[in-house]
Design a protein around this motif. Structure first.
Motif, PDB file in Angstrom:
ATOM      1  N   LEU A 421       2.620   1.225  -8.817  1.00 35.94           N
ATOM      2  CA  LEU A 421       1.726   0.777  -7.810  1.00 35.94           C
ATOM      3  C   LEU A 421       0.954  -0.583  -8.159  1.00 35.94           C
ATOM      4  O   LEU A 421       1.051  -1.636  -7.284  1.00 35.94           O
ATOM      5  CB  LEU A 421       0.409   1.777  -7.469  1.00 35.94           C
ATOM      6  CG  LEU A 421      -0.285   1.705  -5.975  1.00 35.94           C
ATOM      7  CD1 LEU A 421       0.613   1.656  -5.005  1.00 35.94           C
ATOM      8  CD2 LEU A 421      -1.565   2.638  -6.155  1.00 35.94           C
ATOM      9  N   PRO A 422       0.521  -0.734  -9.292  1.00 36.23           N
ATOM     10  CA  PRO A 422       0.189  -2.112  -9.686  1.00 36.23           C
ATOM     11  C   PRO A 422       1.129  -3.285  -9.504  1.00 36.23           C
ATOM     12  O   PRO A 422       0.691  -4.474  -9.193  1.00 36.23           O
ATOM     13  CB  PRO A 422      -0.321  -2.153 -11.138  1.00 36.23           C
ATOM     14  CG  PRO A 422      -0.691  -0.644 -11.243  1.00 36.23           C
ATOM     15  CD  PRO A 422       0.444   0.112 -10.440  1.00 36.23           C
ATOM     16  N   PHE A 423       2.377  -2.848  -9.858  1.00 39.56           N
ATOM     17  CA  PHE A 423       3.444  -3.848  -9.701  1.00 39.56           C
ATOM     18  C   PHE A 423       3.809  -4.311  -8.197  1.00 39.56           C
ATOM     19  O   PHE A 423       4.233  -5.242  -7.841  1.00 39.56           O
ATOM     20  CB  PHE A 423       4.760  -3.436 -10.501  1.00 39.56           C
ATOM     21  CG  PHE A 423       4.442  -3.356 -12.114  1.00 39.56           C
ATOM     22  CD1 PHE A 423       4.485  -4.499 -13.091  1.00 39.56           C
ATOM     23  CD2 PHE A 423       4.152  -2.096 -12.308  1.00 39.56           C
ATOM     24  CE1 PHE A 423       4.197  -4.174 -14.242  1.00 39.56           C
ATOM     25  CE2 PHE A 423       3.910  -1.725 -13.849  1.00 39.56           C
ATOM     26  CZ  PHE A 423       3.800  -2.746 -14.737  1.00 39.56           C
ATOM     27  N   VAL A 424       3.850  -3.139  -7.488  1.00 38.27           N
ATOM     28  CA  VAL A 424       3.972  -3.120  -6.111  1.00 38.27           C
ATOM     29  C   VAL A 424       3.157  -3.878  -5.317  1.00 38.27           C
ATOM     30  O   VAL A 424       3.529  -5.128  -4.618  1.00 38.27           O
ATOM     31  CB  VAL A 424       4.382  -1.693  -5.570  1.00 38.27           C
ATOM     32  CG1 VAL A 424       4.489  -1.999  -3.741  1.00 38.27           C
ATOM     33  CG2 VAL A 424       5.654  -1.099  -6.116  1.00 38.27           C
ATOM     34  N   MET A 425       1.922  -3.724  -5.732  1.00 39.69           N
ATOM     35  CA  MET A 425       0.505  -4.487  -4.925  1.00 39.69           C
ATOM     36  C   MET A 425       0.874  -5.985  -5.327  1.00 39.69           C
ATOM     37  O   MET A 425       0.551  -6.771  -4.639  1.00 39.69           O
ATOM     38  CB  MET A 425      -0.674  -3.811  -5.541  1.00 39.69           C
ATOM     39  CG  MET A 425      -1.093  -2.558  -4.960  1.00 39.69           C
ATOM     40  SD  MET A 425      -1.595  -2.805  -3.123  1.00 39.69           S
ATOM     41  CE  MET A 425      -3.108  -4.001  -3.459  1.00 39.69           C
ATOM     42  N   ARG A 426       1.444  -6.181  -6.561  1.00 42.37           N
ATOM     43  CA  ARG A 426       1.232  -7.754  -7.130  1.00 42.37           C
ATOM     44  C   ARG A 426       2.606  -8.415  -6.196  1.00 42.37           C
ATOM     45  O   ARG A 426       2.284  -9.515  -6.090  1.00 42.37           O
ATOM     46  CB  ARG A 426       1.634  -7.554  -8.429  1.00 42.37           C
ATOM     47  CG  ARG A 426       1.342  -9.166  -9.068  1.00 42.37           C
ATOM     48  CD  ARG A 426       1.286  -8.938 -10.698  1.00 42.37           C
ATOM     49  NE  ARG A 426       0.598 -10.296 -11.221  1.00 42.37           N
ATOM     50  CZ  ARG A 426       0.312 -10.185 -12.313  1.00 42.37           C
ATOM     51  NH1 ARG A 426       0.022  -9.110 -13.225  1.00 42.37           N
ATOM     52  NH2 ARG A 426      -0.434 -11.698 -12.937  1.00 42.37           N
ATOM     53  N   VAL A 427       3.704  -7.721  -5.883  1.00 40.37           N
ATOM     54  CA  VAL A 427       4.582  -8.257  -5.057  1.00 40.37           C
ATOM     55  C   VAL A 427       4.216  -8.595  -3.557  1.00 40.37           C
ATOM     56  O   VAL A 427       4.368  -9.518  -3.194  1.00 40.37           O
ATOM     57  CB  VAL A 427       5.742  -7.421  -5.159  1.00 40.37           C
ATOM     58  CG1 VAL A 427       6.864  -8.256  -4.132  1.00 40.37           C
ATOM     59  CG2 VAL A 427       6.272  -7.502  -6.812  1.00 40.37           C
ATOM     60  N   LEU A 428       3.421  -7.486  -3.217  1.00 33.05           N
ATOM     61  CA  LEU A 428       3.199  -7.519  -1.653  1.00 33.05           C
ATOM     62  C   LEU A 428       2.185  -8.098  -1.089  1.00 33.05           C
ATOM     63  O   LEU A 428       1.934  -8.706   0.073  1.00 33.05           O
ATOM     64  CB  LEU A 428       3.440  -5.967  -1.130  1.00 33.05           C
ATOM     65  CG  LEU A 428       4.638  -5.029  -1.397  1.00 33.05           C
ATOM     66  CD1 LEU A 428       4.670  -3.615  -0.653  1.00 33.05           C
ATOM     67  CD2 LEU A 428       5.647  -5.776  -0.402  1.00 33.05           C
ATOM     68  N   ALA A 429       1.063  -8.009  -1.892  1.00 34.93           N
ATOM     69  CA  ALA A 429      -0.204  -8.579  -1.348  1.00 34.93           C
ATOM     70  C   ALA A 429      -0.132  -9.980  -0.945  1.00 34.93           C
ATOM     71  O   ALA A 429      -0.444 -10.374  -0.061  1.00 34.93           O
ATOM     72  CB  ALA A 429      -1.419  -8.187  -2.518  1.00 34.93           C
ATOM     73  N   PRO A 430       0.229 -10.765  -2.142  1.00 31.70           N
ATOM     74  CA  PRO A 430       0.460 -12.356  -1.641  1.00 31.70           C
ATOM     75  C   PRO A 430       1.274 -12.579  -0.550  1.00 31.70           C
ATOM     76  O   PRO A 430       0.880 -13.448   0.357  1.00 31.70           O
ATOM     77  CB  PRO A 430       1.046 -12.848  -2.893  1.00 31.70           C
ATOM     78  CG  PRO A 430       0.650 -11.959  -4.226  1.00 31.70           C
ATOM     79  CD  PRO A 430       0.807 -10.569  -3.463  1.00 31.70           C
ATOM     80  N   ALA A 431       2.326 -11.719  -0.351  1.00 30.92           N
ATOM     81  CA  ALA A 431       3.447 -12.211   0.681  1.00 30.92           C
ATOM     82  C   ALA A 431       2.695 -11.889   1.979  1.00 30.92           C
ATOM     83  O   ALA A 431       2.869 -12.297   2.926  1.00 30.92           O
ATOM     84  CB  ALA A 431       4.800 -11.382   0.272  1.00 30.92           C
ATOM     85  N   ILE A 432       1.860 -10.668   1.863  1.00 33.27           N
ATOM     86  CA  ILE A 432       1.506 -10.057   3.258  1.00 33.27           C
ATOM     87  C   ILE A 432       0.404 -11.040   3.716  1.00 33.27           C
ATOM     88  O   ILE A 432       0.234 -11.487   4.881  1.00 33.27           O
ATOM     89  CB  ILE A 432       1.049  -8.757   3.286  1.00 33.27           C
ATOM     90  CG1 ILE A 432       2.431  -7.749   3.055  1.00 33.27           C
ATOM     91  CG2 ILE A 432       0.230  -8.183   4.326  1.00 33.27           C
ATOM     92  CD1 ILE A 432       2.072  -6.447   2.974  1.00 33.27           C
TER      93      ILE A 432
END
Length: 539
Positions: A421-432
């Motif tokens: 979850l921390p890694f996925v959040m790091r990828v998706l949050a800035p893009a979204i």
């Protein structure tokens, strides 16, 4: 701007994710707290417990110091040599250990530093009697430096590359000597991020499981997580496992509190922007030293990776890849990894949507603000309650019901989801967030929402970060040994557990071949997630 219905829907999804994560972690922790461990204080203050705690903290301290100490000269050399041959590939190489399954990295290190490894074979030819031992504290430190030196170097390099170009022009015009450049320009930039990097590496080393399990030297070189595993898997002493798990939670909580006092290092793509033109370090000794530092660090990383490939190719890969054991383990691993990856992506989307809904409010209030902050902290909950501790709590919860292995696949998927979850959040949050700022007002003005917005506006832009997040989460799950270590059996075998079982039964040839196959699968997944992404240009 979001409509009221969209805000409510986003908050509802965030609330559902929060409740699900809290329930899953809460049940495990409650089981640990409520288990009758006898006299907990007596068990806690034993020589065995304190010896393990001391070793856990001591090896984490040494690993952190060594990783940063060796990373600094490598970072300074890379920063001074923007045109060093193969520099871009060396920096890319430093990302490999961070995405490499830990078990595979351990096998590569054994191939170089083990009893029959390259280093000891060379030392034997020189007349020395195998002075290097890969097992025990030495091997654990070596492995932690292998995995964490590249992380520290990339974060430190990002800090140096963010310095304005005028700094180097001014240093050149003033005729500053190398020590002065380091003292007044490089060290202040590095010093600001070292505490955050050190805290991150210390946390990774203090919660290390696979490396200590494979390279530990028995009771004298055992960390808390490995001791928890041994208490349940070999000794079947649940009271001792409970005490150790609670102690592990306490240690990680203290580390997280200490880390909160320091700024989090900003990787910004690890090495963001163009390479800065520098005017220092043009003397022959400086060039030779920088070339030496970069070459040694590169060899330190390349040799274990080459050992993995070389040893794996000596095995009968076709027989291994077509064996029933491999196919069954691969199917189990893929099923768990896909489930964990999809859950991690969906949970991240729910958290991001809820936080976006709160941010869209004109006056969020303390409750909404606290809810948003709590959602942000949920993604890092796995740092507080590591996978082995979660597995222990659920093992104790489900054991009275019957055979725990029946529930193991679902538990592994959920634990791996939290781990990713921390890694996925790091990828998706800035893009979204970037996409929302660019298209949110336009979509609202055109009245496009729902499935039409998702199909025509969101997916074409966000499909790439979504695939990247999914592939990284799956690769992380595929290479994990920590969660499956408690539940692995003949009925439940994943690829890492299959590699470890072959290694434990001294079938090293098969273990090397299986490790190479697992590494190729994880590499292909990672490459699939980055297809179409453009590399930053370095002039």
């Amino acid at each position: 701007m979001l409509t009221r219905a969209q805000r409510r829907r986003g908050i509802a999804w965030g609330l559902l994710s929060l409740l699900g994560i809290t329930l899953f972690v809460g049940i495990a922790v409650t089981a640990l707290l409520s288990w009758d461990a006898g006299d907990t204080g007596a068990r806690l203050f034993t020589a065995y417990t304190w010896r393990i705690l001391r070793f856990t903290l001591w090896q984490a301290v040494l690993s952190t110091l060594l990783s940063i100490a060796f990373a600094i000269p490598v970072t300074l050399a890379l920063a001074r040599r923007p045109r060093f041959p193969g520099r871009v590939w060396i920096i890319r190489l430093m990302a490999v250990p961070m995405g490499l399954p830990v078990l595979i990295g351990a096998l590569g290190l054994i191939g170089i530093w083990g009893r029959q490894g390259v280093i000891n074979s060379l030392l034997l030819k020189l007349g020395l009697d195998q002075p290097v031992s890969i097992y025990g504290l030495t091997g654990i430190l070596l492995a932690h430096v292998f995995f964490n030196l590249p992380l520290a170097a990339r974060l430190l390099l990002a800090a140096l590359e963010r310095l304005p170009a005028e700094y180097w022009q001014l240093a050149s015009s003033l005729g500053m000597r190398p020590f002065s450049v380091f003292r007044f320009i490089e060290w202040p930039a590095v010093q600001r991020v070292i505490p955050g990097i050190a805290g991150l590496i210390f946390m990774l080393c203090a919660t290390s499981f696979t490396l200590v399990l494979v390279l530990g030297g028995g009771p004298s070189a055992t960390t808390l997580e490995v001791a928890i595993y041994q208490s349940l898997r070999f000794d079947f002493d649940p009271p001792r496992a409970v005490v150790l798990a609670l102690l592990q939670i306490g240690v990680t909580a203290l580390i997280l509190i200490a880390m909160a006092r320091f700024p989090i290092p900003d990787d910004a793509g690890m090495t963001a922007g163009q390479a800065t033109r520098r005017f220092d370090g043009r003397t022959v000794p400086a060039r030779l030293w920088d070339a030496f530092a970069i070459s040694v660090a590169t060899a330190f990383l390349v040799l274990p990776l080459a050992s993995i490939v070389s040893a794996g190719l000596k095995a009968n890969l076709w027989n291994l890849a077509t064996s029933i054991a491999f196919l069954r383990a691969a199917w189990t691993s893929f099923a768990i990894a896909l489930t964990a990856g999809l859950l991690a992506v969906l949970t991240s989307l729910a958290i991001i949507a809820a936080r976006g809904s709160v941010a869209d409010m004109k006056r969020p209030g303390k409750v909404a603000g606290g809810f948003s902050a709590l959602l942000g902290g949920m993604s890092s909950l796995v740092l507080l309650v590591p996978p082995v501790v979660l597995g222990t709590g659920w093992f104790l919860t489900l054991r009275p019901i019957g055979d725990v292995t029946r529930f193991a696949p679902a538990l592994l998927a959920l634990i791996n989801m939290l781990m990713a979850l921390p890694f996925v959040m790091r990828v998706l949050a800035p893009a979204i967030e970037t996409h929302r700022q660019q298209s949110g007002r336009l979509s609202a003005s055109l009245g496009i929402s729902g499935l039409a917005k998702l199909q025509r506006i969101d997916l074409p832009v966000l499909i790439r970060p979504l695939l990247t997040a999914l592939s990284f989460a799956m690769a992380l799950s595929l290479g994990d040994l920590g969660a499956v270590a408690l539940f692995g059996s003949n009925d439940l075998t994943t690829l890492p557990w299959l590699v470890y079982s072959r290694l434990s039964s001294y079938r090293t040839n098969d273990a090397d071949g299986l490790a190479l196959l697992l590494g190729i699968i994880c590499l292909l997944l990672t490459m699939l997630g980055t297809v179409g992404q453009k590399e930053a240009r370095h002039d």
